[in-house]
Design an enzyme around this catalytic site. Sequence first.
Site, PDB file in Angstrom:
ATOM      1  N   LYS A  12       0.909   2.359 -14.817  1.00 31.66           N
ATOM      2  CA  LYS A  12      -0.637   1.597 -14.484  1.00 31.66           C
ATOM      3  C   LYS A  12      -1.068   2.168 -16.002  1.00 31.66           C
ATOM      4  CE  LYS A  12      -4.563   1.492 -11.957  1.00 31.66           C
ATOM      5  NZ  LYS A  12      -5.012   1.750 -10.652  1.00 31.66           N
ATOM      6  N   ARG A  17     -12.009  -3.800   8.116  1.00 36.01           N
ATOM      7  CA  ARG A  17     -10.768  -3.829   8.601  1.00 36.01           C
ATOM      8  C   ARG A  17     -10.578  -2.825   9.635  1.00 36.01           C
ATOM      9  NH1 ARG A  17      -7.433  -4.960   3.841  1.00 36.01           N
ATOM     10  NH2 ARG A  17      -5.919  -2.994   4.452  1.00 36.01           N
ATOM     11  N   GLU A  44      -7.886   1.685   6.730  1.00 33.41           N
ATOM     12  CA  GLU A  44      -9.088   2.102   7.384  1.00 33.41           C
ATOM     13  C   GLU A  44      -9.335   2.314   8.818  1.00 33.41           C
ATOM     14  OE1 GLU A  44      -9.611   0.168   3.368  1.00 33.41           O
ATOM     15  OE2 GLU A  44      -8.550  -0.266   5.035  1.00 33.41           O
TER      16      GLU A  44
END
Length: 645
Positions: free
Chosen positions: A287, A401, A373
């Site tokens: 990243k 969610r 979640e």
Amino acid sequence: MTHSNTPTLDRVAGPADLRSMTDPELKDVADELRAEVIGAVSRTGGHLGSSLGVVELSVAIHAVFDTPRDKLVWDVGHQCYPHKILTGRRDRMHTLRQGGGLSGFTKRSESVYDPFGAAHSSTSISAALGFTVGRDMGQPTGDAVAVIGDGSISAGMAYEALNNAGHEGRRLFVILNDNEMSIAPPVGAMSSYLSSLSDLSRVGPFGGLVAMAEGMEKFAPKPVRDGARRAREMVTGLESRGTFFEELGFDYIGPIDGHDINQLLSVLRGAKARATGPVLIHCCTVKGKGYAPAEGSTDKYHGVSKFDVGTGVQAKAKANAPSYTAVFGDALTEAAARDPSIVAVTAAMPSGTGVDRMAKRFPARVFDVGIAEQHGVTFAAGMAASGLKPFCAIYSTFLQRGYDQVVHDVALQGLPVRFAIDRAGLVGADGATHAGAFDIGYLGALPGMVVMAAADEAELMHMVATAAAHDTGPIAFRYPRGNGTGVSLPAQGEVLEIGKGRMIRQGSGAVALLSLGTLLGDCAAAATSLAAEGVDVTVADARFAKPLDMDLIARLVQTHTALITVEQGAEGGFGAMVLQAMAREGLLDHGCKLRTMCLPDRFIDQASPAEMYRAAGLDTAGIIETVNKVLGRDAKIVDLKSARS
């Protein structure tokens, strides 16, 4: 014809141009593309680190697959900037995440190269499988390629899709972008498992070649595969085992170096030529790759404001007040210091929700469950059932969610889970996908749920204290993204009386504004402007959407000509709850005019929060206009420009 003096990227008007290039030219495209992404995001801000991590992968996929006929589905969409540049949107990158400009995520209405919109995680494999079934049932679509990150593949939906895709056995390509970093460092057993696969593949100087050979071996006839594996075991002394993905029915290729364009092209071409069923290609990436400030940052420059390319220093807006997130994090930490039963749960957003502040002081009492979640909500419910006091800190848009779990595992059982709902209302550059528009309605519908909204940062402190003290059922409090209003903060929050609002300004009896949340400041400003025109407006802060302060509402209705509710939520929220309660109590029978101000019944695209609320009619000027309309006055007599300032 020679192109020696022309940058290679300038020869790319779309993915078809990549398919006519040589492999060395594609490497040049990738190098130039990385610089282009850095330059573009330095001017607009956005999700830089994740996009830099997939530069080579973006080039390779578009060079090998026949997009847009082949469907490329990016998970989340944080990493789609190189893809946008390669698919005809290069000249609009300066509008990224701005009003009227390009979305920061993939968006179907923006380009044929965005076959499926994204912004919430772990959806790509499900969508790609849907395209695959469409292809096999005669729809005009080719192969489907899902690119999913290591953080996203930890979510339950990704497992459900992998399981279904393996069972279906259809030709499908899943590329796992493994950078060991989502927004926060990854957590969980899957992260450790992927790391172990990566470590095994990189043993010795021939690790990359071994990974490629093992991957291509998957497409050989079974006798050849078995022979190759036996030979490898004799040479390496390592017993060959199937991966988790192979057990689910996927052919597994990798891990491979996601920044080696030659290796990527070779593997993708081989997979495309030989695959008959589902294939998972495991790419290891970095990243922030290729930009030192990003690679050296703890968050790898996941989300950045405008910055100086040379130094990497980001432009920070001057703030006269702390952010709501910081106020929540500090208030929660102080509450935890007083009460050892307080714990915190977050879903891959410790810094985004502010619970990282508590984690620094009480690390054993803060739990990051990853992008999960549903699990996070039920996990908090279990802790509440054990006698702990869990604060479940999740953005409004992401709490959606886990709604089934909020209903069945929390509300139905009456468990005292405290929901700290960050990013309530419109959020700016992330646009409609991240707007916290619906939580008032979807939480207010649940029996036994207490729903609060903070008008400013001091009120937020009071609501943290109220939630900590509330032990008779679930309770939620919402607050926006960004900085507070600059009010003085108390040393410690006070416990509010459940279901009681407060009067802010007593007017003469013409119009009363009943506000829920941080639009209270706009209500007060509107009242001040209207007072200069001879209209003396009452302003009240509801504090609670549920239970409602019916005494306050009855008093406002009985003493005013009109009542206007104001909220930063969608239709069916606070205003609807007030109207329904008034109808139940017979308060609609007395002639008081009622109006509700809420978000319009449409999704609002990205812009600054101020621009978005102005477009929604939910700013000071919009409130003034509504008051004037309900009174039958000409809105032109009010200086709207002054009201907006």
